[in-house]
Design a protein around this motif. Structure first.
Motif, PDB file in Angstrom:
ATOM      1  N   ALA A  97       0.857  -1.221  -0.226  1.00 40.95           N
ATOM      2  CA  ALA A  97      -0.221  -0.222  -0.224  1.00 40.95           C
ATOM      3  C   ALA A  97       0.984   1.627  -0.085  1.00 40.95           C
ATOM      4  CB  ALA A  97      -0.490   0.052   1.431  1.00 40.95           C
ATOM      5  N   ALA A 155       2.061   1.526  -3.325  1.00 38.60           N
ATOM      6  CA  ALA A 155       1.068   2.252  -4.348  1.00 38.60           C
ATOM      7  C   ALA A 155       0.876   4.312  -3.987  1.00 38.60           C
ATOM      8  CB  ALA A 155      -0.299   1.763  -4.019  1.00 38.60           C
ATOM      9  N   GLY A 156       0.945   4.116  -2.523  1.00 41.70           N
ATOM     10  CA  GLY A 156       0.809   5.894  -2.600  1.00 41.70           C
ATOM     11  C   GLY A 156       2.045   6.769  -2.940  1.00 41.70           C
ATOM     12  N   TRP A 212      -7.217  11.967  -2.567  1.00 40.43           N
ATOM     13  CA  TRP A 212      -7.576  10.546  -2.519  1.00 40.43           C
ATOM     14  C   TRP A 212      -6.070   9.897  -1.985  1.00 40.43           C
ATOM     15  CZ3 TRP A 212     -11.753   9.128  -2.571  1.00 40.43           C
ATOM     16  CH2 TRP A 212     -13.007   9.898  -3.721  1.00 40.43           C
ATOM     17  N   LEU A 213      -4.849  10.546  -1.554  1.00 41.19           N
ATOM     18  CA  LEU A 213      -3.896   9.804  -1.766  1.00 41.19           C
ATOM     19  C   LEU A 213      -4.292   8.755  -0.074  1.00 41.19           C
ATOM     20  CD1 LEU A 213      -0.972  12.221  -2.860  1.00 41.19           C
ATOM     21  CD2 LEU A 213      -1.403   9.686  -3.785  1.00 41.19           C
ATOM     22  N   LEU A 259      -5.998   7.761   1.274  1.00 38.36           N
ATOM     23  CA  LEU A 259      -6.496   5.849   0.848  1.00 38.36           C
ATOM     24  C   LEU A 259      -5.092   4.844   1.147  1.00 38.36           C
ATOM     25  CD1 LEU A 259      -9.702   6.400  -1.587  1.00 38.36           C
ATOM     26  CD2 LEU A 259      -9.525   6.183   1.250  1.00 38.36           C
ATOM     27  N   PRO A 260      -4.768   4.896  -0.048  1.00 36.09           N
ATOM     28  CA  PRO A 260      -3.844   3.798   0.110  1.00 36.09           C
ATOM     29  C   PRO A 260      -2.727   4.378   1.316  1.00 36.09           C
ATOM     30  CG  PRO A 260      -3.077   5.611  -1.675  1.00 36.09           C
ATOM     31  CD  PRO A 260      -4.798   5.890  -1.571  1.00 36.09           C
ATOM     32  N   VAL A 270      -4.025   2.776   4.797  1.00 39.68           N
ATOM     33  CA  VAL A 270      -4.280   0.964   4.351  1.00 39.68           C
ATOM     34  C   VAL A 270      -2.556   1.293   4.739  1.00 39.68           C
ATOM     35  CG1 VAL A 270      -3.778  -0.799   2.810  1.00 39.68           C
ATOM     36  CG2 VAL A 270      -6.441   1.035   3.183  1.00 39.68           C
ATOM     37  N   GLY A 271      -1.730   1.540   4.666  1.00 45.36           N
ATOM     38  CA  GLY A 271      -0.123   1.367   4.422  1.00 45.36           C
ATOM     39  C   GLY A 271       0.672   1.393   5.688  1.00 45.36           C
ATOM     40  N   ASP A 316      -0.239   9.048   8.472  1.00 43.97           N
ATOM     41  CA  ASP A 316      -0.562   9.360   7.453  1.00 43.97           C
ATOM     42  C   ASP A 316      -1.277  11.348   7.451  1.00 43.97           C
ATOM     43  OD1 ASP A 316      -2.329   8.924   5.686  1.00 43.97           O
ATOM     44  OD2 ASP A 316      -4.293   9.048   6.894  1.00 43.97           O
TER      45      ASP A 316
END
Length: 372
Positions: free
Chosen positions: A271, A274-275, A294-295, A297-298, A301-302, A357
């Motif tokens: 994650a 991907a981010g 929208w970043l 989200l990954p 999760v990460g 985050d």
């Protein structure tokens, strides 16, 4: 059957501390620091479940001996014909002086009271004298009055159990009247399963201890509980020193097992990769800041997955009151002090997650875009 053996000791619901190993072994704790969870930990993480099985079998042997002597004492006290079979007046005197022996948990010598030590010593003395007299107190409905094969598979091992409820039942309560043959079979089973060189589930003990037990059982014919005292104390100290601290760290400060931690590590790394990958693409293609939000989200999760791996704690799982005892199998946290610890650590982990985050999202949202 006496009430002392019909049920397990009640858990201490007001304990404002972490439990001791003895409290766990005597079934006085609740999940996730109960005996079932400790058994799973010894089997899956510590890889030394044979030591715990040895302890449980010795506790079972002690329970059989107490039940046997208690039944004989009852016969003597009420003056039934079976009392006439007493080997000697001295044995009857010992029986009458034993008391009720209402301490079903077989603990290490260092944790026993003087009364418990004295009762167990008198019980062992009676069993040795009973053995020397050659008298067999075996009612017709006892286990020993029937043919019996004493292989290592007589009693299902707790490792075969699939539910926490099965191990927390009081397996030390004999279902029938116990005979002297049952006690002898129990002692031999422990010797042949755990202690003899090359045994099926041999545990490593000092040679002096195993030699003394072997000689006592095979040559002297002993089967009283004192035979196993040295080995029982050694195994308890080894588990308390080498295994129990790690068990408390895993169950009282965390709620995940190693496979789940590994899964979260892999998920977190993927994650985060991907981010960062998407973040740099959005920056170098000069996307708007609103799109780059929208970043979250990954990155969420990460960071959440990596924090869960780092602290061996899933904060959301902890806050709803569950702990993992095997991969993707959960039990409710019922030990109050542990629940408080997990909640505090869950809030701390959530705070760390939100802080990191937020920092990542702010960094990649407000950095100026530049189309290449």
């Amino acid at each position: 059957m006496d009430g002392a053996l019909s049920s397990s000791p009640l858990p201490d619901m007001d304990r404002n501390r972490l439990p001791t190993l003895f409290e766990v072994l005597s079934r006085r704790t609740l999940p996730p620091v109960d005996l079932f969870s400790f058994y799973i930990y010894m089997r899956d993480q510590q890889r030394s479940v044979d030591y715990l099985d040895f302890w449980l079998d010795v506790a079972q042997h002690m329970s059989l001996c107490r039940h046997y002597v208690r039944e004989l004492r009852r016969s003597v006290m009420i003056g039934t014909p079976e009392a006439d079979k007493s080997p000697s007046k001295r044995s009857s005197t010992i029986l009458e002086g034993l008391g009720d022996m209402n301490h079903p948990a077989a603990g290490p010598s260092a944790l026993m009271t003087d009364k418990e030590k004295n009762q167990d010593a008198q019980m062992s003395a009676f069993l040795r004298e009973d053995l020397a007299s050659g008298t067999n107190h075996s009612p017709s409905n006892s286990l020993g009055s029937q043919p019996r094969h004493t292989t290592s598979n007589d009693r299902p091992r707790p490792s075969f159990m699939s539910s926490p409820l099965e191990l927390t039942s009081d397996s030390n309560s004999p279902a029938h009247t116990v005979s002297r043959a049952d006690i002898r079979a129990s002692a031999e089973k422990i010797l042949y399963t755990f202690l003899l060189p090359g045994a099926e589930r041999e545990i490593i003990l000092p040679h002096a201890i195993t030699h003394e037990i072997t000689v006592s059982i095979e040559e002297r014919g002993r089967d009283d509980p004192e035979v196993f005292d040295a080995a029982k104390d050694y195994v308890f100290q080894a588990m308390e020193r080498d295994a129990f601290p790690g068990f408390l760290r895993m169950k009282a400060l965390g709620n995940l097992v190693p496979p789940s931690m590994l899964m979260r590590l892999v998920l977190g790394l993927l994650a985060m990769f991907a981010g960062f990958w998407v973040a740099f693409i959005l920056i170098f293609l000069d996307y708007s800041r609103l799109t780059r939000v929208w970043l979250i989200l990954p990155f969420t999760v990460g960071v959440y997955s990596l924090s869960s791996h780092q602290y061996a704690l899933d904060p959301i799982l902890a806050l709803v009151g569950f702990s993992e005892y095997t991969f993707m199998s959960f039990s409710r946290v019922r030990e109050r002090f542990v629940r408080k610890l997990l909640n505090k650590r869950a809030l701390m982990v959530l705070g760390v997650t939100l802080l990191i985050d937020a920092a990542l999202v702010v960094l990649f949202v407000f950095v100026p875009g530049k189309r290449l």
